[in-house]
Design a protein around this motif. Structure first.
Motif, PDB file in Angstrom:
ATOM      1  N   GLU A 110      13.143  -9.562 -26.747  1.00 24.77           N
ATOM      2  CA  GLU A 110      13.866  -8.385 -26.261  1.00 24.77           C
ATOM      3  C   GLU A 110      15.360  -8.662 -26.092  1.00 24.77           C
ATOM      4  O   GLU A 110      16.164  -7.728 -26.049  1.00 24.77           O
ATOM      5  CB  GLU A 110      13.291  -7.928 -24.918  1.00 24.77           C
ATOM      6  N   GLY A 111      15.713  -9.953 -25.983  1.00 28.16           N
ATOM      7  CA  GLY A 111      17.116 -10.297 -25.767  1.00 28.16           C
ATOM      8  C   GLY A 111      17.595  -9.948 -24.377  1.00 28.16           C
ATOM      9  O   GLY A 111      18.778  -9.661 -24.167  1.00 28.16           O
ATOM     10  N   ALA A 112      16.677  -9.962 -23.402  1.00 21.23           N
ATOM     11  CA  ALA A 112      17.044  -9.607 -22.026  1.00 21.23           C
ATOM     12  C   ALA A 112      16.049 -10.226 -21.057  1.00 21.23           C
ATOM     13  O   ALA A 112      14.918 -10.572 -21.430  1.00 21.23           O
ATOM     14  CB  ALA A 112      17.065  -8.090 -21.851  1.00 21.23           C
ATOM     15  N   VAL A 113      16.479 -10.351 -19.822  1.00 21.10           N
ATOM     16  CA  VAL A 113      15.602 -10.809 -18.737  1.00 21.10           C
ATOM     17  C   VAL A 113      15.667  -9.770 -17.623  1.00 21.10           C
ATOM     18  O   VAL A 113      16.618  -8.981 -17.552  1.00 21.10           O
ATOM     19  CB  VAL A 113      16.032 -12.192 -18.200  1.00 21.10           C
ATOM     20  N   PRO A 114      14.671  -9.752 -16.731  1.00 21.34           N
ATOM     21  CA  PRO A 114      14.710  -8.781 -15.630  1.00 21.34           C
ATOM     22  C   PRO A 114      15.955  -8.971 -14.755  1.00 21.34           C
ATOM     23  O   PRO A 114      16.409 -10.099 -14.545  1.00 21.34           O
ATOM     24  CB  PRO A 114      13.428  -9.087 -14.842  1.00 21.34           C
ATOM     25  N   VAL A 115      16.489  -7.864 -14.265  1.00 20.26           N
ATOM     26  CA  VAL A 115      17.606  -7.946 -13.316  1.00 20.26           C
ATOM     27  C   VAL A 115      17.094  -8.083 -11.896  1.00 20.26           C
ATOM     28  O   VAL A 115      17.774  -8.634 -11.032  1.00 20.26           O
ATOM     29  CB  VAL A 115      18.534  -6.713 -13.421  1.00 20.26           C
ATOM     30  N   ALA A 116      15.885  -7.564 -11.631  1.00 18.72           N
ATOM     31  CA  ALA A 116      15.317  -7.628 -10.286  1.00 18.72           C
ATOM     32  C   ALA A 116      13.803  -7.755 -10.361  1.00 18.72           C
ATOM     33  O   ALA A 116      13.164  -7.167 -11.233  1.00 18.72           O
ATOM     34  CB  ALA A 116      15.702  -6.391  -9.478  1.00 18.72           C
ATOM     35  N   VAL A 117      13.258  -8.533  -9.427  1.00 12.57           N
ATOM     36  CA  VAL A 117      11.818  -8.758  -9.341  1.00 12.57           C
ATOM     37  C   VAL A 117      11.387  -8.550  -7.891  1.00 12.57           C
ATOM     38  O   VAL A 117      12.090  -8.957  -6.953  1.00 12.57           O
ATOM     39  CB  VAL A 117      11.456 -10.188  -9.810  1.00 12.57           C
ATOM     40  N   PHE A 118      10.212  -7.926  -7.707  1.00  8.54           N
ATOM     41  CA  PHE A 118       9.659  -7.693  -6.373  1.00  8.54           C
ATOM     42  C   PHE A 118       8.242  -8.267  -6.309  1.00  8.54           C
ATOM     43  O   PHE A 118       7.420  -8.018  -7.191  1.00  8.54           O
ATOM     44  CB  PHE A 118       9.609  -6.194  -6.058  1.00  8.54           C
ATOM     45  N   GLU A 119       7.982  -9.025  -5.238  1.00 11.55           N
ATOM     46  CA  GLU A 119       6.647  -9.523  -4.959  1.00 11.55           C
ATOM     47  C   GLU A 119       6.244  -9.044  -3.565  1.00 11.55           C
ATOM     48  O   GLU A 119       7.045  -9.099  -2.620  1.00 11.55           O
ATOM     49  CB  GLU A 119       6.607 -11.059  -4.997  1.00 11.55           C
ATOM     50  N   PHE A 120       5.000  -8.580  -3.451  1.00  9.11           N
ATOM     51  CA  PHE A 120       4.481  -8.134  -2.160  1.00  9.11           C
ATOM     52  C   PHE A 120       3.461  -9.157  -1.692  1.00  9.11           C
ATOM     53  O   PHE A 120       2.464  -9.427  -2.371  1.00  9.11           O
ATOM     54  CB  PHE A 120       3.902  -6.735  -2.293  1.00  9.11           C
TER      55      PHE A 120
END
Length: 297
Positions: A110-120
């Motif tokens: 994709e040529g990209a990584v996540p900008v934000a990640v959430f774990e509950f």
């Protein structure tokens, strides 16, 4: 100002800007598993939190076709190594096409990584969420921000976030007085509120000025309430129109009565005039007759 129009204006105003990624949407790459036979959420509390939160984010970012939001799906971040894989509760990627939907997300394709990640947080993964994943997400993958949150009200409140600076340093995000955290990457505030009916400590997003982002359910309820208010206003308008018509009818009746009274007054005045004329005529006739009588003196 119209509430819907006002929010749409703010949505465009606060929406982050970013370039399009250099890769292309990739649904699936053979040899990289996309399932692990694990349930999507650890508990009903997590399911409620994940469902509500992802719905809000997807509704907010729906106006931008280059925002990909995924729930409990794999992120592969090292080509050729299937062990370099994580499955956060929610991750957000900027610059990639929203559709088609992916089985997994492959950062190199994709040529990209996540900008934000959430774990509950759950009992099974809470240690890794608090410690190991901070380095994996922010250092190994290159995520800009990482957040953890405890959705179960019976457990102590816990909401933390980390940010990777341009220098590569990782810093913990400082909360405001109410415990909320601001995401520079998403340009959104995140604060939690206790839901007494479900016993969920619900993490919710809002715009930088504090305007809340509603869920689909809340939006539907707002629509129903707005329709009810519109119907009530229409009913009040109809009642007011009926009262105005009744008042107009009473005014017309009063005017008719006034005209009738005026006509009767004119008729009475005419009768008085005619009676006076007859009296004058009679008096004149009487005087004439008296004048014709012989003088008895």
């Amino acid at each position: 100002m119209n509430t819907v129009t006002d929010f749409a204006f703010k949505q465009r105003k606060y929406m982050p800007t970013f370039p399009k990624a250099i890769g292309k949407p990739t649904i699936y790459i053979e040899g990289y598993p996309c399932e692990d036979d694990e349930p999507m959420a650890a508990t009903d509390f997590h399911a409620e939190q994940i469902t509500t939160f992802s719905d809000q984010l997807k509704r907010y970012f729906a106006i931008n076709e280059l925002v990909h939001i995924a729930v409990d799906s794999f992120i592969y971040y090292s080509e050729g190594d299937i062990t370099k894989c994580v499955a956060p509760d929610i991750h957000i990627v900027f610059g990639v096409d929203k559709y088609p939907l992916r089985r997994s997300f492959y950062t190199w394709a994709e040529g990209a990584v996540p900008v934000a990640v959430f774990e509950f947080l759950s009992e099974a993964t809470s240690y890794q969420d608090r410690h190991e994943k901070v380095g994996v997400y922010l250092n190994d993958i290159g995520v800009q921000e990482y957040f953890i949150h405890q959705p179960e009200m019976k457990k102590p409140a816990e909401f933390h976030g980390w940010r990777r600076r341009a220098s590569g340093d990782i810093v913990e995000i400082v909360p405001d007085a109410a415990g909320g955290l601001f995401s520079e990457a998403l340009n959104l505030w995140f604060r939690w509120e206790d839901q007494l009916d479900t016993h969920v400590r619900l993490l919710r997003p809002s715009l930088p000025d504090g305007t809340p982002i509603t869920t689909s359910t809340e939006e539907e309820q707002l629509r129903i309430e707005a329709e009810e208010r519109a119907e009530e206003a229409e009913e009040r308008a109809e009642e007011a129109e009926e009262r105005a018509e009744e008042a107009e009818e009473r005014a017309e009746e009063a005017e008719e009565r006034a005209e009738e009274a005026e006509e009767r007054a004119e008729e009475a005045e005419q009768l008085v005039k005619e009676e006076a004329e007859r009296r004058q005529t009679l008096e004149a006739e009487l005087e004439r007759l008296r004048a014709q009588l012989p003088n008895r003196s």
